[in-house]
Design an enzyme around this catalytic site. Structure first.
Site, mmCIF file in Angstrom:
data_model
loop_
_atom_site.group_PDB
_atom_site.id
_atom_site.type_symbol
_atom_site.label_atom_id
_atom_site.label_comp_id
_atom_site.label_asym_id
_atom_site.label_seq_id
_atom_site.Cartn_x
_atom_site.Cartn_y
_atom_site.Cartn_z
ATOM 1 N N SER A 14 0.812 -1.447 0.068
ATOM 2 C CA SER A 14 0.022 -0.068 -0.184
ATOM 3 C C SER A 14 1.465 1.549 0.107
ATOM 4 O O SER A 14 0.502 2.150 -0.165
ATOM 5 C CB SER A 14 -0.964 0.174 1.093
ATOM 6 O OG SER A 14 -0.066 0.154 2.624
ATOM 7 N N VAL A 64 0.104 -9.712 8.259
ATOM 8 C CA VAL A 64 0.956 -11.029 8.422
ATOM 9 C C VAL A 64 1.719 -11.589 9.404
ATOM 10 O O VAL A 64 2.361 -13.094 9.164
ATOM 11 C CB VAL A 64 2.406 -10.501 6.880
ATOM 12 C CG1 VAL A 64 1.887 -10.246 5.821
ATOM 13 C CG2 VAL A 64 3.023 -9.879 7.783
ATOM 14 N N ASN A 90 7.654 -7.949 1.636
ATOM 15 C CA ASN A 90 7.877 -6.951 1.628
ATOM 16 C C ASN A 90 7.425 -6.607 3.054
ATOM 17 O O ASN A 90 8.147 -5.282 3.988
ATOM 18 C CB ASN A 90 7.593 -6.339 0.768
ATOM 19 C CG ASN A 90 7.338 -4.787 0.605
ATOM 20 O OD1 ASN A 90 8.871 -4.037 0.875
ATOM 21 N ND2 ASN A 90 6.818 -4.021 0.843
ATOM 22 N N SER A 142 17.580 -6.135 4.444
ATOM 23 C CA SER A 142 17.500 -4.639 5.662
ATOM 24 C C SER A 142 19.072 -4.765 5.249
ATOM 25 O O SER A 142 19.559 -5.562 6.360
ATOM 26 C CB SER A 142 17.006 -3.946 6.576
ATOM 27 O OG SER A 142 17.952 -2.536 6.665
ATOM 28 N N TYR A 155 15.015 -4.849 15.124
ATOM 29 C CA TYR A 155 15.156 -5.330 13.150
ATOM 30 C C TYR A 155 15.760 -6.120 13.005
ATOM 31 O O TYR A 155 16.025 -6.125 11.984
ATOM 32 C CB TYR A 155 14.535 -3.906 13.443
ATOM 33 C CG TYR A 155 14.460 -3.346 11.708
ATOM 34 C CD1 TYR A 155 13.050 -3.445 11.193
ATOM 35 C CD2 TYR A 155 15.621 -3.233 10.952
ATOM 36 C CE1 TYR A 155 12.759 -2.588 9.717
ATOM 37 C CE2 TYR A 155 15.377 -2.970 9.627
ATOM 38 C CZ TYR A 155 14.152 -2.984 9.000
ATOM 39 O OH TYR A 155 13.633 -2.290 7.994
ATOM 40 N N ALA A 157 17.447 -7.898 14.553
ATOM 41 C CA ALA A 157 17.797 -9.858 14.887
ATOM 42 C C ALA A 157 16.167 -9.941 13.795
ATOM 43 O O ALA A 157 16.858 -11.183 12.642
ATOM 44 C CB ALA A 157 16.720 -10.283 16.087
HETATM 45 P P1 NAP Z 1 6.718 1.734 4.736
HETATM 46 O O1 NAP Z 1 6.760 2.754 3.861
HETATM 47 O O2 NAP Z 1 6.561 1.694 6.332
HETATM 48 O O3 NAP Z 1 5.246 0.530 4.326
HETATM 49 C C1 NAP Z 1 5.120 -0.648 5.040
HETATM 50 C C2 NAP Z 1 4.241 -1.721 4.510
HETATM 51 O O4 NAP Z 1 3.849 -2.846 5.564
HETATM 52 C C3 NAP Z 1 2.461 -1.066 3.986
HETATM 53 O O5 NAP Z 1 2.024 -1.056 3.133
HETATM 54 C C4 NAP Z 1 2.229 -1.060 5.696
HETATM 55 O O6 NAP Z 1 0.632 -1.068 5.178
HETATM 56 C C5 NAP Z 1 3.039 -2.593 5.475
HETATM 57 N N1 NAP Z 1 2.353 -3.513 6.878
HETATM 58 C C6 NAP Z 1 3.151 -2.616 8.189
HETATM 59 N N2 NAP Z 1 3.057 -4.067 8.381
HETATM 60 C C7 NAP Z 1 1.786 -5.116 8.684
HETATM 61 C C8 NAP Z 1 1.446 -6.326 8.911
HETATM 62 N N3 NAP Z 1 1.755 -6.304 10.048
HETATM 63 N N4 NAP Z 1 0.735 -6.755 7.695
HETATM 64 C C9 NAP Z 1 0.552 -6.538 6.787
HETATM 65 N N5 NAP Z 1 1.542 -5.807 6.097
HETATM 66 C C10 NAP Z 1 2.403 -4.946 7.256
HETATM 67 O O7 NAP Z 1 7.914 0.763 4.881
HETATM 68 P P2 NAP Z 1 8.814 0.772 3.857
HETATM 69 O O8 NAP Z 1 9.808 1.841 3.899
HETATM 70 O O9 NAP Z 1 8.546 0.648 2.081
HETATM 71 O O10 NAP Z 1 9.626 -0.621 3.950
HETATM 72 C C11 NAP Z 1 9.370 -1.938 2.885
HETATM 73 C C12 NAP Z 1 9.802 -2.976 3.581
HETATM 74 O O11 NAP Z 1 11.678 -2.519 3.255
HETATM 75 C C13 NAP Z 1 10.174 -3.349 5.073
HETATM 76 O O12 NAP Z 1 10.653 -4.896 5.140
HETATM 77 C C14 NAP Z 1 11.399 -2.467 5.546
HETATM 78 O O13 NAP Z 1 11.902 -3.129 6.506
HETATM 79 C C15 NAP Z 1 12.266 -3.075 4.426
HETATM 80 N N6 NAP Z 1 13.594 -1.534 4.527
HETATM 81 C C16 NAP Z 1 12.487 -0.388 4.208
HETATM 82 C C17 NAP Z 1 14.035 0.431 4.057
HETATM 83 C C18 NAP Z 1 14.061 1.910 4.518
HETATM 84 O O14 NAP Z 1 14.943 2.540 4.389
HETATM 85 N N7 NAP Z 1 12.985 2.176 3.683
HETATM 86 C C19 NAP Z 1 15.634 -0.068 4.676
HETATM 87 C C20 NAP Z 1 15.636 -1.264 4.407
HETATM 88 C C21 NAP Z 1 14.480 -1.989 4.199
HETATM 89 P P3 NAP Z 1 -0.408 -0.527 5.647
HETATM 90 O O15 NAP Z 1 -0.139 0.520 5.220
HETATM 91 O O16 NAP Z 1 -1.841 -1.064 5.630
HETATM 92 O O17 NAP Z 1 0.418 -0.118 7.401
#
Ligand code: NAP
Length: 247
Positions: A14, A64, A90, A142, A155, A157
């Site tokens: 989303s 999830v 993701n 990550s 996170y 871990a």
């Molecule tokens: P984000 O903008 O916070 O979006 C998180 C997404 O995950 C949203 O679609 C959210 O849904 C969904 N979500 C959260 N909890 C959930 C649950 N319990 N069940 C199902 N869906 C859930 O995060 P992002 O930055 O795009 O990160 C995406 C992935 O990349 C994550 O795994 C994160 O750890 C990884 N990552 C991000 C970064 C960074 O710098 N941004 C760096 C390294 C890794 P809703 O919209 O409904 O809340």
């Protein structure tokens, strides 16, 4: 890279990185299912923007970390689109605190969403992939899972766990033509990165040789490659996409 005829599930599609992955896979011809946990309006917006690529698209609300919700998610996608060819794990959260101040609830919620969520989705989807003898599983970890990060023991871990999980499952599924890989993003411009404290954000940017944050598109591009037949001989790998932050 042609993904037409393929069916992809992107968890947490989303917003942020998941949103861009879903759109990019659709541009390459895949039918798309995204899941979300609370932001229905944003999920529907993503589905609407995908429709311009003339592929099927749907969204499902499912946490999830909950087994029964993941079962309903996978069932609904199978009924509406068919068995899943491409799974992108993701969905993820962070709840940062120094170790001595961390609450067990913060530990559990991060591990359950990031690591258990990846396990639950993969286990269910892999059953159908095994029958088809085809599948591409892409786990978003990550750099924190590779190198660790102050204030992110839960996170880090969870994300290190995803890297180990990726390797074990890659070995289990390789003989059935199923590729399992992980992507380790650095700091990517999304809500998650926005929520970091300013001083942490600044010090992280300083540690990037390329001197800038990444964009969700930087991650989506490599997902498309790993979802395509161009990566058929790659499995069990973790690919850092981080402007050189970890090397
Ligand atoms: P984000 O903008 O916070 O979006 C998180 C997404 O995950 C949203 O679609 C959210 O849904 C969904 N979500 C959260 N909890 C959930 C649950 N319990 N069940 C199902 N869906 C859930 O995060 P992002 O930055 O795009 O990160 C995406 C992935 O990349 C994550 O795994 C994160 O750890 C990884 N990552 C991000 C970064 C960074 O710098 N941004 C760096 C390294 C890794 P809703 O919209 O409904 O809340």
């Amino acid at each position: 890279m042609d993904l037409s005829g393929k069916i992809a599930l992107v968890t947490g599609g989303s917003r942020g990185i998941g949103r861009e992955i879903a759109i990019e896979l659709a541009k390459h011809g895949a039918s798309i299912a995204i899941s979300y946990v609370s932001n229905e309006e944003k999920a529907i917006e993503v589905i609407e923007s995908i429709q311009e690529y003339s592929v099927k698209a749907m969204c499902v609300k499912a946490d999830v970390s909950r087994e029964e919700e993941v079962e309903r998610l996978v069932d609904t996608v199978k009924k509406q689109l068919g068995p899943i060819d491409i799974l992108v794990n993701n969905a993820g959260i962070n709840m940062d605190a120094l170790l001595i101040r961390m609450k067990t609830q913060e530990w559990d919620q991060v591990i359950d969403t990031n690591l258990k969520g990846t396990y639950l989705c993969t286990r269910l989807v892999a059953k159908d992939m095994l029958k088809k003898r085809y599948g591409k599983i892409i786990n978003i970890t990550s750099v924190a899972g590779v190198a660790g990060n102050i204030g992110q023991s839960n996170y880090s871990a969870s994300k290190a766990g995803i890297i180990g999980f990726t390797k074990a499952v890659a070995k289990e599924l390789a003989s059935r033509n199923i590729n399992v890989n992980a992507i380790a993003p650095g700091l990517i411009e999304t809500d998650m990165a926005q929520a970091l404290k300013e001083e942490i954000r600044e010090s992280l940017i300083k540690s990037v040789p390329m001197g800038r944050l990444g964009s969700p598109k930087d991650i989506a591009n490599i997902v498309v490659f790993l979802a395509s037949d161009k990566s058929d001989y790659i499995t069990g790998q973790t690919i850092n996409v981080d402007g050189g932050m970890i090397m």
